[in-house]
Write an enzyme that holds these catalytic residues in place. Sequence first.
Site, PDB file in Angstrom:
ATOM      1  N   GLU A 166       6.916  -2.841   3.048  1.00  0.00           N
ATOM      2  CA  GLU A 166       6.777  -1.871   3.931  1.00  0.00           C
ATOM      3  C   GLU A 166       7.647  -1.561   5.252  1.00  0.00           C
ATOM      4  O   GLU A 166       7.151  -1.682   6.206  1.00  0.00           O
ATOM      5  CB  GLU A 166       5.161  -1.825   4.358  1.00  0.00           C
ATOM      6  CG  GLU A 166       4.310  -1.638   3.271  1.00  0.00           C
ATOM      7  CD  GLU A 166       3.081  -1.395   3.436  1.00  0.00           C
ATOM      8  OE1 GLU A 166       2.186  -1.011   2.753  1.00  0.00           O
ATOM      9  OE2 GLU A 166       2.467  -1.855   4.839  1.00  0.00           O
ATOM     10  N   GLU A 371       0.231  -3.288  -4.156  1.00  0.00           N
ATOM     11  CA  GLU A 371      -1.026  -3.293  -3.318  1.00  0.00           C
ATOM     12  C   GLU A 371      -1.518  -1.852  -3.766  1.00  0.00           C
ATOM     13  O   GLU A 371      -1.089  -1.012  -3.749  1.00  0.00           O
ATOM     14  CB  GLU A 371      -0.682  -3.297  -1.854  1.00  0.00           C
ATOM     15  CG  GLU A 371      -0.092  -4.343  -1.285  1.00  0.00           C
ATOM     16  CD  GLU A 371       0.110  -4.379   0.294  1.00  0.00           C
ATOM     17  OE1 GLU A 371      -0.646  -3.531   1.135  1.00  0.00           O
ATOM     18  OE2 GLU A 371       0.860  -4.972   0.838  1.00  0.00           O
TER      19      GLU A 371
END
Length: 471
Positions: A166, A371
């Site tokens: 991220e 995720e």
Amino acid sequence: MEHKAYTSFDSGFLWGAATASFQVEGAVKEDGKGLSVIDVMPKNPAITDFSVAADHYHHIEEDVALMAEMGLKVYRFSIAWTRIFPKGNGEVNQAGVDFYNRLIDALIKHQIEPLVTIYHFDYPQSLVEQYGGWISRESIEDYRAYAEFLFKTYGDRVKYWLTINEQDHVVRIPSRLGLTGEDHYEQLRLGYQANHHMCVATALTIKTFHELGMEGKIGPAVSYSMVHPASSHPDDILASKDAMLIKHNYLMDLHCHGEYSYSFQRYLEERNFTPAIEDGDLELMKKYPPTMLGVNYYFSEAVRAFPATEEFPIGYQKKSLLPEAEAGVFEVVKNENLAATDWGWEIDPVGLRLTLRELYDRYKLPMIITENGIGAYDKLEDEDIVRDDYRISYLREHIKQVKLAINDGVPMLGYCAWSFMDLVSGRNGMEKRYGFVYINREDFDFKDMRRIKKDSFYWYQKVIASNGEDL
């Protein structure tokens, strides 16, 4: 699009779950580990810190045995940079090396594929103090050298690697860059410079990966989700396209194409955010793109146009992890068509299918969900029962959409739910639980740290055993 017939998940599909080192390991001051930016950031007195977390550091064998019982085919975890290099570079901490050898060997013993995240938010504090961390070009070689050490140490057993988790969040959360102060715009400017350095570091690391003759695949884990127009008005549709560029696609364009699009260049220039770019940077990215993508998906957003005014000129932003509004571009609004979690994240399973199609259409790379999950107020009942039907429902509907994306032609390597066990949420502590396994502790009461299987544990066990047929 509906299809007349649907194919099933491939026999080699990797069913898994994920965690991050700083959120599960604990033991932040044990066995020679150095400090990361996570360890030194200001503590929120209302929630726990990461010093104990799920105490995974002292429960490796027990936790991996639970993974094996569930039937995991892959386990995504991150390596804490400062367990290996306490100062970020230089001297190696053998105790840290040994810890991850034990974890990887335990996974291999149970035929669970390790999926390693090289860097997941916990940047070495020492490098911030030495030269400013990711803000400096010196960070590029330190990251590459760290990754090379991991390849040489664990690459005989690890075939799947995630470079940076991220990256967009690292840019937009100043504490993860080691930045302090209240100047939001200066922090964003520095963030875009750090972002550029991370992209160069990623390309150099992929170059090293190939030069070492590593087997397997490598790429970033990106937070990516659809931004829907709030209405069919053309201005809202344009706002959604611009939001996709600013929130997501600019980063993927760099990683996969080695370019700042013209539109994004204009965006940076008009806000004085343009980073320093050295000769050869973009060419390096073009030559060494990822060979896979990890996708973190939780929710979608809806936006409407937000025309700039004298009161809200171009460049004005509402401060947020993912900006809620930016004058002249977009404003996030509630999507009335979707339910939301207890924390206001709008639940959009179809958005995952759209996300996977969008990414594949643009970048033509195989993907793995790294995720996907729902944070909730789980309750431990008598006889160690945790009834989390809401989690089962969330995961079921998203897995259905992964299957539909595969039928749309998207090559999917696997699916990792977030998370295997309860962990410390970065902004909500232990209150916000994600795991299949309940950790018996609260924010400020460690209790006995027992591992307790939730209803979702048994459900996912059946999903894996049936290769996604029994949902």
